[in-house]
Scaffold this motif. Structure first.
Motif, PDB file in Angstrom:
ATOM      1  N   ASP A  69      10.572   7.646  -0.798  1.00 29.35           N
ATOM      2  CA  ASP A  69       9.910   6.382  -0.456  1.00 29.35           C
ATOM      3  C   ASP A  69       9.967   6.111   1.046  1.00 29.35           C
ATOM      4  O   ASP A  69       8.995   5.634   1.639  1.00 29.35           O
ATOM      5  CB  ASP A  69      10.523   5.209  -1.220  1.00 29.35           C
ATOM      6  CG  ASP A  69      10.080   5.159  -2.681  1.00 29.35           C
ATOM      7  OD1 ASP A  69       9.153   5.894  -3.065  1.00 29.35           O
ATOM      8  OD2 ASP A  69      10.682   4.368  -3.443  1.00 29.35           O
ATOM      9  N   VAL A 127      -1.933   5.216  -4.509  1.00 27.50           N
ATOM     10  CA  VAL A 127      -0.822   4.509  -5.145  1.00 27.50           C
ATOM     11  C   VAL A 127       0.185   4.051  -4.094  1.00 27.50           C
ATOM     12  O   VAL A 127       0.651   2.909  -4.103  1.00 27.50           O
ATOM     13  CB  VAL A 127      -0.138   5.401  -6.209  1.00 27.50           C
ATOM     14  CG1 VAL A 127       1.142   4.770  -6.734  1.00 27.50           C
ATOM     15  CG2 VAL A 127      -1.098   5.706  -7.349  1.00 27.50           C
ATOM     16  N   GLU A 128       0.522   4.947  -3.161  1.00 23.82           N
ATOM     17  CA  GLU A 128       1.520   4.624  -2.141  1.00 23.82           C
ATOM     18  C   GLU A 128       0.997   3.605  -1.133  1.00 23.82           C
ATOM     19  O   GLU A 128       1.731   2.726  -0.693  1.00 23.82           O
ATOM     20  CB  GLU A 128       2.010   5.893  -1.450  1.00 23.82           C
ATOM     21  CG  GLU A 128       2.660   6.887  -2.392  1.00 23.82           C
ATOM     22  CD  GLU A 128       3.813   6.306  -3.210  1.00 23.82           C
ATOM     23  OE1 GLU A 128       4.568   5.454  -2.697  1.00 23.82           O
ATOM     24  OE2 GLU A 128       3.958   6.704  -4.382  1.00 23.82           O
ATOM     25  N   GLN A 129      -0.283   3.694  -0.784  1.00 21.10           N
ATOM     26  CA  GLN A 129      -0.865   2.708   0.135  1.00 21.10           C
ATOM     27  C   GLN A 129      -0.846   1.332  -0.526  1.00 21.10           C
ATOM     28  O   GLN A 129      -0.475   0.339   0.093  1.00 21.10           O
ATOM     29  CB  GLN A 129      -2.294   3.122   0.520  1.00 21.10           C
ATOM     30  CG  GLN A 129      -2.959   2.204   1.534  1.00 21.10           C
ATOM     31  CD  GLN A 129      -3.581   0.970   0.925  1.00 21.10           C
ATOM     32  OE1 GLN A 129      -4.136   1.000  -0.168  1.00 21.10           O
ATOM     33  NE2 GLN A 129      -3.473  -0.149   1.636  1.00 21.10           N
ATOM     34  N   ARG A 130      -1.206   1.268  -1.795  1.00 18.68           N
ATOM     35  CA  ARG A 130      -1.203  -0.021  -2.501  1.00 18.68           C
ATOM     36  C   ARG A 130       0.225  -0.546  -2.672  1.00 18.68           C
ATOM     37  O   ARG A 130       0.464  -1.747  -2.527  1.00 18.68           O
ATOM     38  CB  ARG A 130      -1.879   0.124  -3.859  1.00 18.68           C
ATOM     39  CG  ARG A 130      -3.382   0.272  -3.750  1.00 18.68           C
ATOM     40  CD  ARG A 130      -4.012   0.450  -5.116  1.00 18.68           C
ATOM     41  NE  ARG A 130      -5.465   0.509  -5.007  1.00 18.68           N
ATOM     42  CZ  ARG A 130      -6.257   1.114  -5.874  1.00 18.68           C
ATOM     43  NH1 ARG A 130      -5.742   1.709  -6.949  1.00 18.68           N
ATOM     44  NH2 ARG A 130      -7.550   1.124  -5.697  1.00 18.68           N
ATOM     45  N   ARG A 131       1.159   0.341  -2.991  1.00 17.25           N
ATOM     46  CA  ARG A 131       2.556  -0.073  -3.200  1.00 17.25           C
ATOM     47  C   ARG A 131       3.144  -0.669  -1.922  1.00 17.25           C
ATOM     48  O   ARG A 131       3.841  -1.673  -1.954  1.00 17.25           O
ATOM     49  CB  ARG A 131       3.395   1.129  -3.662  1.00 17.25           C
ATOM     50  CG  ARG A 131       4.864   0.794  -3.917  1.00 17.25           C
ATOM     51  CD  ARG A 131       5.657   2.021  -4.360  1.00 17.25           C
ATOM     52  NE  ARG A 131       5.747   3.058  -3.366  1.00 17.25           N
ATOM     53  CZ  ARG A 131       6.575   3.036  -2.313  1.00 17.25           C
ATOM     54  NH1 ARG A 131       7.383   2.026  -2.116  1.00 17.25           N
ATOM     55  NH2 ARG A 131       6.590   4.046  -1.456  1.00 17.25           N
ATOM     56  N   THR A 132       2.864  -0.031  -0.798  1.00 18.29           N
ATOM     57  CA  THR A 132       3.438  -0.482   0.473  1.00 18.29           C
ATOM     58  C   THR A 132       2.605  -1.587   1.129  1.00 18.29           C
ATOM     59  O   THR A 132       3.115  -2.322   1.972  1.00 18.29           O
ATOM     60  CB  THR A 132       3.563   0.682   1.473  1.00 18.29           C
ATOM     61  OG1 THR A 132       2.254   1.200   1.746  1.00 18.29           O
ATOM     62  CG2 THR A 132       4.482   1.771   0.933  1.00 18.29           C
ATOM     63  N   ARG A 150       2.768  12.812  -5.217  1.00 14.97           N
ATOM     64  CA  ARG A 150       2.530  11.387  -4.968  1.00 14.97           C
ATOM     65  C   ARG A 150       1.064  11.215  -4.558  1.00 14.97           C
ATOM     66  O   ARG A 150       0.508  12.055  -3.857  1.00 14.97           O
ATOM     67  CB  ARG A 150       3.403  10.853  -3.829  1.00 14.97           C
ATOM     68  CG  ARG A 150       4.889  10.850  -4.085  1.00 14.97           C
ATOM     69  CD  ARG A 150       5.314   9.611  -4.873  1.00 14.97           C
ATOM     70  NE  ARG A 150       6.753   9.543  -4.991  1.00 14.97           N
ATOM     71  CZ  ARG A 150       7.498   8.591  -4.426  1.00 14.97           C
ATOM     72  NH1 ARG A 150       6.956   7.656  -3.691  1.00 14.97           N
ATOM     73  NH2 ARG A 150       8.805   8.591  -4.600  1.00 14.97           N
ATOM     74  N   GLU A 200       6.697   5.895   3.568  1.00  7.35           N
ATOM     75  CA  GLU A 200       6.455   4.765   4.461  1.00  7.35           C
ATOM     76  C   GLU A 200       6.367   5.222   5.922  1.00  7.35           C
ATOM     77  O   GLU A 200       5.500   4.768   6.669  1.00  7.35           O
ATOM     78  CB  GLU A 200       7.538   3.706   4.288  1.00  7.35           C
ATOM     79  CG  GLU A 200       7.137   2.397   4.920  1.00  7.35           C
ATOM     80  CD  GLU A 200       7.898   1.207   4.370  1.00  7.35           C
ATOM     81  OE1 GLU A 200       8.180   0.308   5.185  1.00  7.35           O
ATOM     82  OE2 GLU A 200       8.200   1.165   3.157  1.00  7.35           O
TER      83      GLU A 200
END
Length: 139
Positions: A4, A126-131, A122, A8
């Motif tokens: 994670d 998904v990661e752009q939305r999560r962060t 990953r 980031e």
């Protein structure tokens, strides 16, 4: 650094994403994932041996042709990723990201041995939305 934290750091650091296996077919993840990232401010650098234009950007035939690959995002089968990792290292990339469902212990070793940031299995969306992050401003 945890995955994670690496995710980031990558999203905060790179203003451009070099997409290996980029597709012009809008129904494929290799098209709509980079399109989403482009919509959130990242510059997309498509790599596909077919050439042409994808997402309004000229396509490079190979990673070796990309002047500054930086972050390399991979949409290729897992068994092809060690070769992509070698190409990324040779081209001067500083981060390697294997999309959701793509993983390789050998690609990880190649990337990490060369000092690249590394993420596998990953999805950038998904990661752009999560962060909630958007692209950093280009220097």
């Amino acid at each position: 650094m945890t995955t994670d934290e690496t995710v980031e750091k990558i999203l905060r650091t790179y203003a451009a994403i070099t997409v290996v296996g980029a597709s012009a077919a809008s129904h494929k993840p290799a098209h709509y994932v980079p399109a989403h990232m482009q919509d959130h401010g990242w510059r997309i650098v498509p790599v596909n041996p077919r050439g042409g234009t994808i997402l309004g950007e000229p396509v490079f035939a190979s990673l070796a042709d990309v002047p500054e690959p930086g972050l390399v995002d991979v949409f290729r089968p897992s068994e092809q990723t060690p070769d992509v990792a070698r190409q990324a290292v040779a081209a001067g990339a500083t981060a390697l990201w294997l999309q959701l469902g793509i993983a390789s212990a050998e690609a990880r070793r190649i990337a990490e041995d060369a000092g690249l940031l590394y993420v596998e299995d990953r999805c950038l969306i998904v990661e752009q939305r999560r962060t909630g992050l958007t692209a950093p401003r280009a220097a």
